[in-house]
Design an enzyme around this catalytic site. Structure first.
Site, PDB file in Angstrom:
ATOM      1  CG  ASP A  71      -2.006  -1.013   1.187  1.00 42.05           C
ATOM      2  OD1 ASP A  71      -3.035  -0.743   0.562  1.00 42.05           O
ATOM      3  OD2 ASP A  71      -1.845  -2.092   1.783  1.00 42.05           O
ATOM      4  CD  GLU A  76      -4.353  11.861   1.759  1.00 54.20           C
ATOM      5  OE1 GLU A  76      -4.857  12.991   1.729  1.00 54.20           O
ATOM      6  OE2 GLU A  76      -4.930  10.849   1.327  1.00 54.20           O
ATOM      7  CG  ASP A  77      -3.587   6.389   3.995  1.00 55.67           C
ATOM      8  OD1 ASP A  77      -4.424   7.292   4.163  1.00 55.67           O
ATOM      9  OD2 ASP A  77      -3.768   5.413   3.235  1.00 55.67           O
ATOM     10  NE  ARG A  96      -0.780   1.753   4.108  1.00 52.79           N
ATOM     11  CZ  ARG A  96      -1.221   2.866   3.518  1.00 52.79           C
ATOM     12  NH1 ARG A  96      -2.494   3.193   3.618  1.00 52.79           N
ATOM     13  NH2 ARG A  96      -0.398   3.652   2.857  1.00 52.79           N
ATOM     14  NE  ARG A 141      -7.863   0.306   7.074  1.00 50.88           N
ATOM     15  CZ  ARG A 141      -7.264   0.297   5.881  1.00 50.88           C
ATOM     16  NH1 ARG A 141      -6.326   1.186   5.615  1.00 50.88           N
ATOM     17  NH2 ARG A 141      -7.614  -0.596   4.968  1.00 50.88           N
ATOM     18  CG  HIS A 171      -9.103   6.773   4.402  1.00 49.54           C
ATOM     19  ND1 HIS A 171      -8.217   6.305   3.449  1.00 49.54           N
ATOM     20  CD2 HIS A 171      -8.707   6.209   5.571  1.00 49.54           C
ATOM     21  CE1 HIS A 171      -7.336   5.499   4.023  1.00 49.54           C
ATOM     22  NE2 HIS A 171      -7.614   5.429   5.318  1.00 49.54           N
ATOM     23  CB  CYS A 258      -4.322   8.041  -1.676  1.00 54.49           C
ATOM     24  SG  CYS A 258      -6.065   7.922  -1.289  1.00 54.49           S
TER      25      CYS A 258
END
Length: 266
Positions: A71, A76-77, A96, A141, A171, A258
């Site tokens: 991923d 961005e996450d 992640r 999340r 999200h 993202c």
């Protein structure tokens, strides 16, 4: 020798991206069924996305990936960037968390860093900054512990944090993104309008549910080519829209915000 006059434009900022992992097909999925992803096509589309950032004047800093980071293109996450600082997240999917060191190292060259601590979990895709308002989406999340930590970090800089419940999408930024400091693009099926009080809202076309995710840059909006009707709504408002093909990352529940971290020039 004749002297040439030219105008130098300072780059509006830096865009941190990350290459597409060969293992993208093994990505985390929550709301979508798994379908085959063409990694070569995803990489070609990602290069075009990066070119769109360069076309807008941004300096692109691309980080390497690895097979154990399927991923990682969704950089961005892993962080939330403000003018004054950056927050390194603690992603909601444990798989992640291996992505964070390289992103933190890249950001440390540009911003003072803060780090979300356990039991807080947050994906950057759940944090929307619009002017001095910060929306934190509570999702599968992202939890309240992280929202409280974010508020503690940013409030001394004049930001106000609002918690918003996310439903029927991965999200917060699947449901709403900022196209200016006071204008939000929303999918009203995925977020309650009342939570966005004080902002002007632009609804997406009902036949384009993924269209609420738009990447705001200095002078344009980067937007998925798969959502032309919503793009036309934005253009009718006088916004410059640059369309990009993001079909392969969309299969991994990704979108245009993202795939980069945008840092305004100090």
């Amino acid at each position: 020798m004749a002297r040439s006059d030219y105008h130098y434009r300072m780059p509006p900022g830096i865009a941190i991206t990350r290459e597409v992992s060969a293992a993208l097909g093994d990505c985390e999925l929550t709301h979508l069924a798994r379908v085959p992803i063409d990694v070569n096509l995803a990489r070609a589309q990602h290069r075009q996305y990066e070119q769109a950032l360069r076309d807008a004047g941004y300096v692109v800093e691309r980080l390497a990936s690895a097979d154990l980071m399927p991923d990682s293109v969704f950089v961005e996450d892993i962080a939330v960037v403000f003018d004054e600082l950056a927050i390194v997240t603690r992603p909601g999917a444990q798989s992640r968390r291996v992505e964070t060191p390289a992103v933190a190292n890249a950001l440390a060259r540009h911003r003072a860093l803060h780090v979300i601590q356990a039991p807080g979990t947050v994906d950057g895709g759940d944090v929307l900054v619009a002017g001095k308002q910060v929306f934190v989406g509570l999702s599968t999340r992202t939890n309240d512990h992280a929202a409280v930590q974010i508020a503690r970090i940013v409030q001394p800089h004049g930001y106000q944090v609002r918690e918003v419940v996310v439903h029927e999408c991965l999200h917060l930024k699947s449901a709403v993104t900022a196209i200016s400091d006071d204008l939000l693009l929303i999918n009203p099926s995925w977020i309650d309008r009342e939570a966005l009080a004080g902002f002007t809202l632009v609804e997406i076309d009902a036949d384009e549910p993924a269209a609420a995710n738009a990447l705001r840059l200095d002078d344009r909006i980067v937007f998925p080519a798969s959502c032309p009707r919503t793009a036309e709504r934005l253009e009718r408002r006088g916004l410059r829209v640059q369309r990009v093909d993001a079909s392969e990352v969309a299969k991994a529940e990704g979108a245009v915000t993202c795939c980069s971290l945008i840092l305004k020039q100090a």
